[in-house]
Every structure is written in structure tokens, then in C-alpha cells.
Design a protein around this motif. Structure first.
Motif, PDB file in Angstrom:
ATOM      1  N   ASP A 157     -28.391  -4.299 159.288  1.00  0.00           N
ATOM      2  CA  ASP A 157     -28.101  -5.426 158.409  1.00  0.00           C
ATOM      3  C   ASP A 157     -27.708  -4.974 157.001  1.00  0.00           C
ATOM      4  N   ALA A 158     -27.555  -3.674 156.798  1.00  0.00           N
ATOM      5  CA  ALA A 158     -27.277  -3.140 155.454  1.00  0.00           C
ATOM      6  C   ALA A 158     -25.849  -3.454 155.019  1.00  0.00           C
ATOM      7  N   LYS A 159     -25.688  -3.645 153.704  1.00  0.00           N
ATOM      8  CA  LYS A 159     -24.376  -3.942 153.122  1.00  0.00           C
ATOM      9  C   LYS A 159     -24.299  -3.285 151.751  1.00  0.00           C
ATOM     10  N   PHE A 160     -23.307  -2.409 151.558  1.00  0.00           N
ATOM     11  CA  PHE A 160     -23.066  -1.780 150.264  1.00  0.00           C
ATOM     12  C   PHE A 160     -21.982  -2.553 149.515  1.00  0.00           C
ATOM     13  N   THR A 161     -22.171  -2.745 148.211  1.00  0.00           N
ATOM     14  CA  THR A 161     -21.153  -3.370 147.361  1.00  0.00           C
ATOM     15  C   THR A 161     -21.189  -2.707 145.992  1.00  0.00           C
ATOM     16  N   ALA A 166     -16.149  -5.999 139.103  1.00  0.00           N
ATOM     17  CA  ALA A 166     -16.013  -7.455 139.158  1.00  0.00           C
ATOM     18  C   ALA A 166     -16.747  -8.131 138.010  1.00  0.00           C
ATOM     19  N   LEU A 167     -17.702  -7.412 137.391  1.00  0.00           N
ATOM     20  CA  LEU A 167     -18.443  -7.939 136.242  1.00  0.00           C
ATOM     21  C   LEU A 167     -17.850  -7.467 134.921  1.00  0.00           C
ATOM     22  N   GLY A 168     -16.700  -6.777 134.989  1.00  0.00           N
ATOM     23  CA  GLY A 168     -16.079  -6.268 133.778  1.00  0.00           C
ATOM     24  C   GLY A 168     -16.649  -4.946 133.315  1.00  0.00           C
ATOM     25  N   LEU A 169     -17.353  -4.248 134.207  1.00  0.00           N
ATOM     26  CA  LEU A 169     -18.017  -2.998 133.867  1.00  0.00           C
ATOM     27  C   LEU A 169     -17.490  -1.874 134.744  1.00  0.00           C
ATOM     28  N   VAL A 170     -18.033  -0.666 134.553  1.00  0.00           N
ATOM     29  CA  VAL A 170     -17.744   0.451 135.457  1.00  0.00           C
ATOM     30  C   VAL A 170     -19.059   0.923 136.061  1.00  0.00           C
ATOM     31  N   ALA A 188     -12.332   5.009 147.694  1.00  0.00           N
ATOM     32  CA  ALA A 188     -13.288   4.659 146.639  1.00  0.00           C
ATOM     33  C   ALA A 188     -12.690   3.622 145.691  1.00  0.00           C
ATOM     34  N   ILE A 189     -11.410   3.789 145.337  1.00  0.00           N
ATOM     35  CA  ILE A 189     -10.744   2.804 144.483  1.00  0.00           C
ATOM     36  C   ILE A 189     -10.743   1.434 145.162  1.00  0.00           C
ATOM     37  N   LEU A 193     -12.705  -1.618 143.402  1.00  0.00           N
ATOM     38  CA  LEU A 193     -11.888  -2.614 142.713  1.00  0.00           C
ATOM     39  C   LEU A 193     -11.749  -3.923 143.472  1.00  0.00           C
ATOM     40  N   THR A 194     -12.121  -3.933 144.747  1.00  0.00           N
ATOM     41  CA  THR A 194     -12.201  -5.210 145.461  1.00  0.00           C
ATOM     42  C   THR A 194     -13.623  -5.760 145.463  1.00  0.00           C
ATOM     43  N   ALA A 195     -14.597  -4.909 145.146  1.00  0.00           N
ATOM     44  CA  ALA A 195     -16.020  -5.293 145.156  1.00  0.00           C
ATOM     45  C   ALA A 195     -16.415  -5.927 146.487  1.00  0.00           C
ATOM     46  N   ARG A 196     -15.813  -5.450 147.566  1.00  0.00           N
ATOM     47  CA  ARG A 196     -16.115  -6.019 148.880  1.00  0.00           C
ATOM     48  C   ARG A 196     -17.370  -5.394 149.475  1.00  0.00           C
TER      49      ARG A 196
END
Length: 278
Positions: A157-161, A166-170, A188-189, A193-196
Motif C-alpha cells: 500500500d506504499a506510495k512515494f510522492t 508543487a508547493l513552490g519549494l525544492v 527523477a525530473i 516536477l509532476t509530484a505524482r
């Protein structure tokens, strides 16, 4: 003039751990750290990471394995977003208050982030093998904490994001290098950059997980891996991890030389042990 004390650092107290949203159990050669703020989906704060650094500095010398997990069915929702409000969290320093007030220089902010990064960097120590046991969401800082570990074992059930862009940060908690090392710069990009969400099956395909098991079997799978790690000679494990960590930046010739130097030490240790038996 007073002399510096050589006494080992003391582990955080139960009260300090509680304020940081952490639990710690040290049993023999194994330390188990649990992120424990279930009311905030195990979101973390600056105090969490400073306390993690404290734990790393103060662990008993005979600890060989560190297991990181989250309480309940979530590893960590990442940074507590209240850290980005002027008020901060429970009186803790806000990430933005000094900037809003004009009292923090760029160097002040860098120094603050560097302090927080120490909670992640110690997990790479050659004398430790660190294991992330991940259930549910590991978002942002939670993803980076898992990336700081040597081995990631995931429930299905694990999910990495990687949420920061997406919050304007790095991502700034030491996660960008291991992510690129594992999946390559282009993937990695795309992930950042999609924050999926990268779910468990894909994480295994990409090399972000060494093992994926049914969520209810995760504790047992972690215990099996810990037992296998403890069965390995500790000095050989430390020397091997150190070799593997430098392999990517070494040429073949440099790595071969490093292997030779490391093996001299191991052969001397073996010979010494044999001599003691005679």
C-alpha cells in the motif's frame, strides 16, 4: 581550563522524543525509530529532524541496524505545513517568520536547513545499515527520509510522492542525489516536477524498493532482513558498505585499489583471530 568530556552523548528522553513526534526502542544491536504523530499523519517538523540527528549522534556503539517506520498505516505525510506559517508549530521556529520579519539573511536560512539535514545524513554512516519500513504515504520529507536509508522495504500500500515543487519549494533534505542515483536524472525530473504518486509496484521496478510485501506482512519481512543483516560479520559489513558507497564516484582502477586496501584490513583481522585460537 575545563577539559572536554569524553562521556558518550545521552539519547533523547521520552519527553524529548514525544515533543519531536518520535518513539525509540534500542534492543541489542537494533534501534527502531517510529515517526509518531498520527493525528498529523506522521507529519514532521524541524524538532523531528533535530531529534533524529541527536539519536544518530548518541546511539550506543554496538547498534548495527536502524529501522525507521511510521505509526499506523502511514509512513509520513512529510513536513507539517504549519511550519510555513508565521506562527510555526507548538512554539517551534517557523520556516518563514524570519524572512517575513526581515531578520533572517540568506546565510541564516541556509544554516537552518543544514541543521535539519543532519537528521538525514547520519543514516548513511558505514557502520550502520538503515532500513525504511514503509506503509502508506511517504510524501516529501517522508520520501526523502526513506531515500536516506540503505534498504527500503515497502508494504504493497506504499506510495512515494516528492511534493516540494508543487508547493513552490525544492527537495532540500538530502533526497535529490539518491533519487537521481537510483532512477536517473530524467525519471527523477518527471517524478519531482509532476509530484505524482509512485506506488509500491512501480517503486520496485524503478529500484526505489528492495522488497514489496503485503502490508500486513511488513513487520515480519523487516525482521527477516534484520536477522540476515545481523548474521554478517559487523566489521566486514562496515568495510563493504564503505566500498559500495564510493564505487559510483571512483574509476574502475580507483575502486580496485580501494578493494585491495579494505581487504588488507580484513585479512589482518582474520589472521589475528586465527592466531588467537592457536
Amino acid at each position: 581550563m575545563a577539559q572536554a568530556s569524553n562521556a558518550p552523548a545521552e539519547l533523547p528522553t521520552e519527553e524529548e522524543l514525544g515533543r519531536a513526534g518520535l518513539k525509540l526502542a534500542v534492543e541489542g544491536h537494533v534501534a527502531r525509530i517510529t515517526i509518531s504523530r498520527p493525528e498529523r499523519r506522521n507529519a514532521m517538523t524541524g524538532r523531528t529532524w533535530r531529534t533524529l540527528a541527536h539519536i544518530g549522534h548518541a546511539l550506543p556503539e554496538d547498534v548495527r541496524i536502524v529501522v525507521l517506520s511510521g505509526e499506523g498505516d502511514t509512513f509520513s505525510a512529510g513536513i507539517d505545513l504549519q511550519m510555513f506559517t508565521p506562527e510555526g508549530v507548538d512554539g517551534e521556529k517557523s520556516m518563514v517568520a524570519g524572512i517575513l520579519e526581515g531578520t533572517s539573511t540568506d546565510q541564516d536560512v541556509e544554516d537552518y536547513v543544514e541543521e535539519l539535514q543532519q537528521g538525514f545524513l547520519w543514516l548513511r554512516r558505514p557502520d550502520l545499515v538503515t532500513v525504511a519500513a514503509v506503509r502508506g504515504h511517504a510524501i516529501g520529507a517522508g520520501f526523502q527520509l526513506a531515500l536516506s536509508c540503505d534498504i527500503r522495504i515497502l508494504g504493497d500500500d506504499a506510495k512515494f510522492t516528492m511534493k516540494e515543487p508543487a508547493l513552490g519549494l525544492v527537495p532540500d533534505l538530502t533526497g535529490t542525489k539518491p533519487l537521481v542515483d537510483i532512477v536517473g536524472v530524467h525519471r527523477a525530473i518527471e517524478i519531482c516536477l509532476t509530484a505524482r504518486r509512485v506506488e509500491a509496484a512501480e517503486a520496485r521496478e524503478l529500484g526505489l524498493a528492495e522488497l514489496v510485501v503485503p502490508a500486513d506482512e511488513l513487520p515480519g519481512a523487516v525482521d527477516d532482513v534484520v536477522a540476515a543483516l545481523l548474521a554478517t560479520n559487523p566489521e566486514a559489513a562496515t568495510a563493504t558498505k564503505a566500498l559500495l558507497q564510493q564505487a559510483a564516484r571512483n574509476t574502475l582502477e580507483e575502486q580496485a585499489a580501494a578493494e585491495r586496501r579494505a581487504q588488507v584490513g580484513r585479512l589482518r583481522a582474520l589472521a589475528s583471530a586465527l592466531g588467537a585460537q592457536q
